[in-house]
Design a protein around this motif. Structure first.
Motif, PDB file in Angstrom:
ATOM      1  N   PRO A  30       0.772  -1.287   0.007  1.00  0.00           N
ATOM      2  CA  PRO A  30      -0.102   0.045  -0.113  1.00  0.00           C
ATOM      3  C   PRO A  30       0.915   1.237   0.175  1.00  0.00           C
ATOM      4  O   PRO A  30       1.638   1.386   0.937  1.00  0.00           O
ATOM      5  N   VAL A  31       0.629   2.242  -1.041  1.00  0.00           N
ATOM      6  CA  VAL A  31       1.696   3.245  -1.031  1.00  0.00           C
ATOM      7  C   VAL A  31       1.064   4.742  -1.109  1.00  0.00           C
ATOM      8  O   VAL A  31       1.661   5.684  -1.202  1.00  0.00           O
ATOM      9  N   LYS A  32      -0.197   4.864  -0.873  1.00  0.00           N
ATOM     10  CA  LYS A  32      -1.209   5.880  -0.867  1.00  0.00           C
ATOM     11  C   LYS A  32      -0.897   6.478   0.432  1.00  0.00           C
ATOM     12  O   LYS A  32      -1.580   5.887   1.442  1.00  0.00           O
ATOM     13  N   SER A  33      -0.108   7.753   0.942  1.00  0.00           N
ATOM     14  CA  SER A  33      -0.017   8.181   2.373  1.00  0.00           C
ATOM     15  C   SER A  33      -1.261   8.761   2.704  1.00  0.00           C
ATOM     16  O   SER A  33      -2.179   9.372   1.768  1.00  0.00           O
ATOM     17  N   PHE A  34      -1.559   8.795   3.797  1.00  0.00           N
ATOM     18  CA  PHE A  34      -2.965   9.339   4.522  1.00  0.00           C
ATOM     19  C   PHE A  34      -2.710  10.753   4.735  1.00  0.00           C
ATOM     20  O   PHE A  34      -1.607  11.535   4.799  1.00  0.00           O
ATOM     21  N   PRO A  35      -3.789  11.586   4.762  1.00  0.00           N
ATOM     22  CA  PRO A  35      -3.851  13.074   4.872  1.00  0.00           C
ATOM     23  C   PRO A  35      -3.455  13.330   6.582  1.00  0.00           C
ATOM     24  O   PRO A  35      -3.749  12.583   7.334  1.00  0.00           O
ATOM     25  N   ILE A  36      -2.898  14.528   6.566  1.00  0.00           N
ATOM     26  CA  ILE A  36      -2.612  14.704   8.203  1.00  0.00           C
ATOM     27  C   ILE A  36      -2.893  16.297   8.364  1.00  0.00           C
ATOM     28  O   ILE A  36      -2.309  17.115   7.322  1.00  0.00           O
ATOM     29  N   SER A  37      -3.706  16.436   9.137  1.00  0.00           N
ATOM     30  CA  SER A  37      -3.858  18.021   9.575  1.00  0.00           C
ATOM     31  C   SER A  37      -3.127  18.252  10.834  1.00  0.00           C
ATOM     32  O   SER A  37      -3.154  17.490  11.909  1.00  0.00           O
ATOM     33  N   LEU A  38      -2.485  19.575  10.615  1.00  0.00           N
ATOM     34  CA  LEU A  38      -1.593  20.128  11.622  1.00  0.00           C
ATOM     35  C   LEU A  38      -2.259  21.254  12.297  1.00  0.00           C
ATOM     36  O   LEU A  38      -2.937  22.355  11.423  1.00  0.00           O
ATOM     37  N   SER A  39      -2.235  21.600  13.593  1.00  0.00           N
ATOM     38  CA  SER A  39      -2.695  22.571  14.135  1.00  0.00           C
ATOM     39  C   SER A  39      -1.609  23.193  15.249  1.00  0.00           C
ATOM     40  O   SER A  39      -1.041  22.433  15.812  1.00  0.00           O
ATOM     41  N   LYS A  40      -1.870  24.561  15.740  1.00  0.00           N
ATOM     42  CA  LYS A  40      -1.022  24.929  16.904  1.00  0.00           C
ATOM     43  C   LYS A  40       0.506  24.773  16.743  1.00  0.00           C
ATOM     44  O   LYS A  40       1.261  24.246  17.648  1.00  0.00           O
ATOM     45  N   ILE A  41       0.930  24.946  15.465  1.00  0.00           N
ATOM     46  CA  ILE A  41       2.136  24.943  15.159  1.00  0.00           C
ATOM     47  C   ILE A  41       2.909  26.263  15.344  1.00  0.00           C
ATOM     48  O   ILE A  41       2.674  27.123  15.534  1.00  0.00           O
ATOM     49  N   PRO A  42       4.046  26.009  16.136  1.00  0.00           N
ATOM     50  CA  PRO A  42       4.849  27.125  16.879  1.00  0.00           C
ATOM     51  C   PRO A  42       5.269  28.209  15.664  1.00  0.00           C
ATOM     52  O   PRO A  42       5.313  27.805  14.582  1.00  0.00           O
ATOM     53  N   LYS A  43       4.969  29.422  15.927  1.00  0.00           N
ATOM     54  CA  LYS A  43       5.414  30.626  14.871  1.00  0.00           C
ATOM     55  C   LYS A  43       6.468  30.490  14.343  1.00  0.00           C
ATOM     56  O   LYS A  43       6.794  30.711  13.013  1.00  0.00           O
ATOM     57  N   LYS A  44       7.642  30.273  14.851  1.00  0.00           N
ATOM     58  CA  LYS A  44       9.095  30.027  14.382  1.00  0.00           C
ATOM     59  C   LYS A  44       9.497  28.816  13.515  1.00  0.00           C
ATOM     60  O   LYS A  44      10.489  28.689  13.237  1.00  0.00           O
ATOM     61  N   THR A  45       8.432  28.192  13.358  1.00  0.00           N
ATOM     62  CA  THR A  45       8.535  26.650  12.392  1.00  0.00           C
ATOM     63  C   THR A  45       8.956  26.935  11.064  1.00  0.00           C
ATOM     64  O   THR A  45       8.297  27.790  10.232  1.00  0.00           O
ATOM     65  N   GLN A  46      10.376  26.471  10.718  1.00  0.00           N
ATOM     66  CA  GLN A  46      10.638  26.849   9.287  1.00  0.00           C
ATOM     67  C   GLN A  46      10.411  25.439   8.381  1.00  0.00           C
ATOM     68  O   GLN A  46       9.954  25.584   7.189  1.00  0.00           O
ATOM     69  N   VAL A 131       5.197  13.651  14.713  1.00  0.00           N
ATOM     70  CA  VAL A 131       5.439  15.127  13.829  1.00  0.00           C
ATOM     71  C   VAL A 131       6.158  16.096  14.394  1.00  0.00           C
ATOM     72  O   VAL A 131       6.124  16.319  15.733  1.00  0.00           O
ATOM     73  N   TYR A 132       7.390  16.689  13.836  1.00  0.00           N
ATOM     74  CA  TYR A 132       8.158  17.473  14.590  1.00  0.00           C
ATOM     75  C   TYR A 132       8.019  18.977  13.766  1.00  0.00           C
ATOM     76  O   TYR A 132       8.241  18.976  12.711  1.00  0.00           O
ATOM     77  N   ALA A 133       8.016  19.934  14.790  1.00  0.00           N
ATOM     78  CA  ALA A 133       8.016  21.477  14.027  1.00  0.00           C
ATOM     79  C   ALA A 133       9.642  21.858  14.737  1.00  0.00           C
ATOM     80  O   ALA A 133      10.064  21.706  15.553  1.00  0.00           O
ATOM     81  N   LEU A 134      10.281  22.351  13.375  1.00  0.00           N
ATOM     82  CA  LEU A 134      11.709  22.533  13.422  1.00  0.00           C
ATOM     83  C   LEU A 134      11.922  23.972  13.134  1.00  0.00           C
ATOM     84  O   LEU A 134      11.358  24.753  12.307  1.00  0.00           O
ATOM     85  N   ASN A 135      13.194  24.383  13.782  1.00  0.00           N
ATOM     86  CA  ASN A 135      13.528  25.901  13.595  1.00  0.00           C
ATOM     87  C   ASN A 135      14.454  25.940  12.391  1.00  0.00           C
ATOM     88  O   ASN A 135      15.091  26.943  12.333  1.00  0.00           O
ATOM     89  N   THR A 136      14.707  25.068  11.595  1.00  0.00           N
ATOM     90  CA  THR A 136      15.543  24.984  10.369  1.00  0.00           C
ATOM     91  C   THR A 136      15.187  24.031   9.402  1.00  0.00           C
ATOM     92  O   THR A 136      14.391  23.334   9.593  1.00  0.00           O
ATOM     93  N   LYS A 137      15.708  24.129   8.354  1.00  0.00           N
ATOM     94  CA  LYS A 137      15.810  23.305   7.076  1.00  0.00           C
ATOM     95  C   LYS A 137      16.696  22.239   7.384  1.00  0.00           C
ATOM     96  O   LYS A 137      18.010  22.720   7.550  1.00  0.00           O
ATOM     97  N   ILE A 153      17.939  16.570  13.717  1.00  0.00           N
ATOM     98  CA  ILE A 153      17.041  17.534  14.499  1.00  0.00           C
ATOM     99  C   ILE A 153      17.100  17.914  15.877  1.00  0.00           C
ATOM    100  O   ILE A 153      16.750  18.860  16.634  1.00  0.00           O
ATOM    101  N   SER A 154      18.484  17.256  16.291  1.00  0.00           N
ATOM    102  CA  SER A 154      18.650  17.558  17.634  1.00  0.00           C
ATOM    103  C   SER A 154      19.097  19.007  17.982  1.00  0.00           C
ATOM    104  O   SER A 154      19.776  19.576  17.219  1.00  0.00           O
ATOM    105  N   GLY A 155      18.454  19.790  18.744  1.00  0.00           N
ATOM    106  CA  GLY A 155      18.382  21.117  19.166  1.00  0.00           C
ATOM    107  C   GLY A 155      17.812  21.852  18.212  1.00  0.00           C
ATOM    108  O   GLY A 155      17.939  23.106  18.520  1.00  0.00           O
ATOM    109  N   HIS A 156      16.856  21.259  17.367  1.00  0.00           N
ATOM    110  CA  HIS A 156      16.019  22.292  16.581  1.00  0.00           C
ATOM    111  C   HIS A 156      14.647  22.019  16.682  1.00  0.00           C
ATOM    112  O   HIS A 156      13.899  22.641  15.863  1.00  0.00           O
ATOM    113  N   VAL A 157      14.341  21.248  17.634  1.00  0.00           N
ATOM    114  CA  VAL A 157      12.943  20.752  17.723  1.00  0.00           C
ATOM    115  C   VAL A 157      12.062  21.893  18.461  1.00  0.00           C
ATOM    116  O   VAL A 157      12.332  22.063  19.585  1.00  0.00           O
TER     117      VAL A 157
END
Length: 169
Positions: A30-46, A131-137, A153-157
């Motif tokens: 099975p290869v069709k990924s499911f939808p994900i809704s995100l909310s309350k993501i920190p403002k500085k998320t890159q 799911v991780y909100a990160l401050n960097t690419k 992601i260490s130090g960027h979560v």
């Protein structure tokens, strides 16, 4: 941060899992990924990253089974659309799942470098979506491994959220 994934009577819908049919299946997976809704993501998320792991696979395979690893979704993303793993409708970097490991040895990137849905062999399984909100690419390219993501992601979560999704046998 909050995550929401629609379910069907408490289970991940068939089109995203073992009972998928037609175009939702590739090479028996099975290869069709499911939808994900995100909310309350920190403002500085890159960027946003995610992983989907089956810890119930340990008694069957001897290790947790990685179904999906992805990174560098834009930080403004609020809806990760269904099938984004194949369509790349929201540009991101594709990690390797457990099909790429030496025990399985799959060499087709369409299988090992994208979402591969729940396929519980013995009983219903619980799948952990984080799911991780990160401050960097992140400095990752298609084909990265889960440990590459975890190291970078260490130090960027900024925030993280985890939910459990059920897959039926």
């Amino acid at each position: 941060m909050r995550i929401f994934v629609p379910t069907d009577n408490g289970y991940l819908a068939d089109e995203y899992s073992k009972h998928a049919t037609g175009d939702d299946v590739y090479a028996g997976q099975p290869v069709k990924s499911f939808p994900i809704s995100l909310s309350k993501i920190p403002k500085k998320t890159q960027t946003i990253a995610l992983n989907l792991i089956d810890f119930d696979a340990v008694p069957v395979s001897g290790f947790p089974w990685i179904h999906w690893v992805a990174a560098n979704f834009p930080g403004t993303t609020r809806e990760i659309t269904a099938d984004v793993s194949r369509t790349n409708a929201i540009p991101h970097v594709h990690g390797r799942n457990s099909n790429a490991g030496s025990l399985i040895g799959n060499t087709d990137p369409a299988v090992f470098q994208n979402y591969t849905g729940p396929f519980p062999p013995n009983a219903d399984h619980d799948y952990s979506l984080t799911v991780y909100a990160l401050n960097t690419k992140l400095d990752l390219e298609d084909g990265f491994w889960l440990n590459d993501l975890l190291h970078q992601i260490s130090g960027h979560v900024l925030d993280t959220a985890t939910i459990t999704l059920r897959g039926r046998v």
